[in-house]
Design a protein around this motif. Sequence first.
Motif, short mmCIF file in Angstrom:
data_model
loop_
_atom_site.label_atom_id
_atom_site.label_comp_id
_atom_site.label_asym_id
_atom_site.label_seq_id
_atom_site.Cartn_x
_atom_site.Cartn_y
_atom_site.Cartn_z
N ASN A 205 -29.39 26.75 51.81
CA ASN A 205 -30.04 25.56 51.26
C ASN A 205 -31.54 25.77 51.24
O ASN A 205 -32.14 26.07 52.28
N PRO A 206 -32.17 25.62 50.08
CA PRO A 206 -33.62 25.85 50.02
C PRO A 206 -34.45 24.72 50.64
O PRO A 206 -35.64 24.90 50.88
N ALA A 207 -33.85 23.57 50.88
CA ALA A 207 -34.60 22.44 51.44
C ALA A 207 -35.07 22.78 52.85
O ALA A 207 -34.34 23.34 53.65
N GLY A 208 -36.31 22.43 53.13
CA GLY A 208 -36.86 22.62 54.47
C GLY A 208 -37.47 23.97 54.72
O GLY A 208 -37.93 24.24 55.84
N SER A 209 -37.51 24.84 53.73
CA SER A 209 -38.11 26.17 53.93
C SER A 209 -39.62 26.06 54.00
O SER A 209 -40.26 25.31 53.26
N ASP A 210 -40.22 26.86 54.90
CA ASP A 210 -41.68 26.90 55.02
C ASP A 210 -42.33 27.72 53.91
O ASP A 210 -43.55 27.75 53.80
N LEU A 211 -41.53 28.39 53.10
CA LEU A 211 -42.07 29.29 52.08
C LEU A 211 -42.66 28.54 50.90
O LEU A 211 -43.54 29.06 50.21
N TRP A 212 -42.20 27.33 50.65
CA TRP A 212 -42.64 26.60 49.46
C TRP A 212 -44.03 26.00 49.68
O TRP A 212 -44.36 25.51 50.76
N LEU A 213 -44.80 26.01 48.60
CA LEU A 213 -46.08 25.32 48.64
C LEU A 213 -45.88 23.81 48.67
O LEU A 213 -46.64 23.08 49.31
N VAL B 154 -33.94 17.49 75.49
CA VAL B 154 -33.76 18.67 76.34
C VAL B 154 -32.78 19.63 75.67
O VAL B 154 -31.78 20.07 76.24
N ASP B 155 -33.06 19.96 74.42
CA ASP B 155 -32.19 20.79 73.60
C ASP B 155 -32.90 22.12 73.33
O ASP B 155 -33.77 22.21 72.45
N ILE B 156 -32.56 23.15 74.08
CA ILE B 156 -33.23 24.43 73.92
C ILE B 156 -32.87 25.10 72.61
O ILE B 156 -33.68 25.84 72.03
N ASP B 157 -31.68 24.85 72.07
CA ASP B 157 -31.31 25.44 70.78
C ASP B 157 -32.17 24.88 69.65
O ASP B 157 -32.57 25.61 68.74
N ALA B 158 -32.44 23.57 69.71
CA ALA B 158 -33.32 22.97 68.71
C ALA B 158 -34.74 23.50 68.86
O ALA B 158 -35.43 23.77 67.86
N ALA B 159 -35.19 23.66 70.10
CA ALA B 159 -36.54 24.19 70.33
C ALA B 159 -36.65 25.62 69.83
O ALA B 159 -37.71 26.04 69.34
N ALA B 160 -35.57 26.37 69.92
CA ALA B 160 -35.59 27.77 69.49
C ALA B 160 -35.76 27.92 67.99
O ALA B 160 -36.09 29.01 67.51
N THR B 161 -35.54 26.87 67.23
CA THR B 161 -35.76 26.94 65.78
C THR B 161 -37.23 26.93 65.41
O THR B 161 -37.58 27.27 64.29
N ARG B 162 -38.08 26.54 66.36
CA ARG B 162 -39.51 26.48 66.08
C ARG B 162 -40.39 27.16 67.12
O ARG B 162 -41.60 27.23 66.95
N LEU B 163 -39.80 27.65 68.21
CA LEU B 163 -40.55 28.35 69.25
C LEU B 163 -39.98 29.74 69.44
O LEU B 163 -38.79 29.98 69.23
N ASP B 164 -40.84 30.65 69.89
CA ASP B 164 -40.41 32.02 70.14
C ASP B 164 -41.32 32.61 71.20
O ASP B 164 -42.38 32.07 71.53
N GLY B 165 -40.91 33.74 71.74
CA GLY B 165 -41.74 34.46 72.67
C GLY B 165 -42.06 33.69 73.93
O GLY B 165 -41.21 33.01 74.52
N ALA B 166 -43.33 33.79 74.37
CA ALA B 166 -43.75 33.15 75.62
C ALA B 166 -43.61 31.63 75.55
O ALA B 166 -43.28 30.99 76.56
N SER C 130 -36.61 32.81 57.03
CA SER C 130 -36.86 32.19 58.33
C SER C 130 -38.06 31.26 58.24
O SER C 130 -38.95 31.44 57.40
N ASN C 131 -38.09 30.27 59.12
CA ASN C 131 -39.24 29.39 59.22
C ASN C 131 -40.22 29.92 60.26
O ASN C 131 -39.88 30.78 61.09
N TYR C 132 -41.43 29.41 60.22
CA TYR C 132 -42.44 29.84 61.18
C TYR C 132 -42.07 29.36 62.58
O TYR C 132 -41.57 28.25 62.76
#
Length: 637
Positions: free
Chosen positions: A137-145, A359-371, A441-443
């Motif tokens: 689904n293209p909706a919600g992609s960070d790639l679009w202006l 307190v949903d780590i799976d949801a947080a993992a969609t926007r956080l990474d690394g440290a 992928s999103n940022y």
Amino acid sequence: MRFVWAVVAFVLATLLIGAGIAQRTLFMGPSSEELVLETSQPEPYTLIDGAVLRTQAGLQTLIIRGDGELFAAYGRTTDMEAWLSDATYNAITLGEDGAPVTTIVEPEAAEEGEADGATPTPEPTENAAAEETPGRNPAGSDLWLDSFSEQDQIITDMQLPEGTSILIARDGTEPAPDDLVVSWPLDNSTPLAGPLMAAGAVVLAAGIVLYILAIRHQRRGRGPRRKGPGPLPATEPIDVAIDRVPEKDAIEQAPTAEEATTEPDAQDEQPAKGEGTARRVASARRRRFAIPALALAAVVATGCSADSWPQFGAESATPSPTPTVIAPENQKPPAVTEAQAARILQSISDTVATADAEVDIDAAATRLDGAALTARRTDYALRGAIADRPAPAVIPTDKVEILLPQATDAWPRTVLMLSKSTEDEAAAPVILTMTQQDPWSNYKVSYLAEMQASVELPELAPAWAGTTLVPPDITFLAVAPDELATAFSDVVDQGEKSASYDLFDEGALTLATQIQESRKTVVDGLAENDAAETSKAEFGMDPSTEEPVAMATLDSGAIVAVSVLDSETITPTQPGVDIRFRDDPVAKALTGVDQSAKGVKTTYSMQLFFSVPTQVSGEQIRLLAVHQDILDVEVIK
């Protein structure tokens, strides 16, 4: 003659007003030009080259019709082709004759493009590969202006610059809508319509005036006139008059010649009064006639739009001088625009805030990474065990003060941002780096820290130009990015004895001193509890396994984000001695026990942002931001 001029004025006014109205009705051209776009066959995606919309000048209006949820987005053509590189789609481009041409693009076409020197198509990451291409689904992609989503119909105005295209779809599974129309506004203004109708109104008013004057003149010419004296009675002989003496009374009653002469004046008084009344009535009738006529003229003159009048001075504006910026010859586009970055940051903040609340780590993992993700994982574990533990602070999005995107057309792409809250002035600004691994992928935020007080950032490139990502092993910096965490850790552990001590500024050395003092507090606590003889504390700081992120500044330096691990280990020095956690809910929550026979190790994570100058500058490395989280507490076995 006045009636003649009045009729001429009426005829002329009719012609003028009629000509003006005809220009706005009968002779008025279309307001827009439309182009219907056709697709070859039903496919989940349709990509329209921006050149198709730029075939005509002016604002472009895209109309998409279909049943259900419709989606449209525009972005850089190369980005959209990369996103569609593993899918089949309709591509609408301009043919050699300037007419739209629709072709079916297969996934193999993208692979052939690599052989021609085109931008290589990135390999999907694990998360992206898990999603099947037909259902993406293209909706919600960070790639679009920018993107649009509506039910049954989308109508949007745009002005696509060169190098951009439009993607049309539904949900990535159903065929994209095929009722596509592009329209451009046409100049159908009639600058003479207003003047013609206004001139006709003036002539009409003049004709009314002439008509009123003509009626007035005619009525004055037909008014009552004074009558002359009546005929004198016939002269008779005196004797006859004598004989008729008995008729004296009758003779005395007859008017004399003088009385007969003045008698008509008395008779004229009544008609004169009637004439005055008639004049007043006629004047009132003229006013009743003139007022609607003038009102009609005013309506005709004022009812015209701006398109009905000549526009004077529309192109006489003097352009103001702007600074000339010379971009490098082969300059790559920035990874994101300012509006795009603000939208992405808002999405990240909302997603992470929701994940923190639930307190949903799976949801947080969609926007956080690394440290940043590792710190959240520990925090969620603690909040699940400690009821009154506060949630992490929300990423502010009120104002983006700094945007430094990487200038690239490949992946991964990295962006540095500095944002602050306008509602809470006491809250420190937050600096972060976020990375997009591939087009699908999103940022995700990899480093995040609070800015130090009174710290100034180095001079950075503007957002529209972007910057380059500095390799981690670069040698022209005072310290290479992949050695920076090690250098700072050595300063914390060794203090002034460290070989890197003089490389850091006062802010960095102050942080190192604070860490050393916190370690001393732990040692003093053991002594106060009479545990110094039965246990010992050891400390150490080491770089984490996270890759540093370094982005170039205009002074040839770099802003470098690194992560270090600060460990604290307490072990018994005598047999039979247990290390008890006392009233430490954090240690209990993370270990699941309240004591250890071999000791316990507590690890803290620190995310640090430094401004690293070049070696030849002679400047020190400046600490910009820092954020600390407890990472782990483990029982030594």
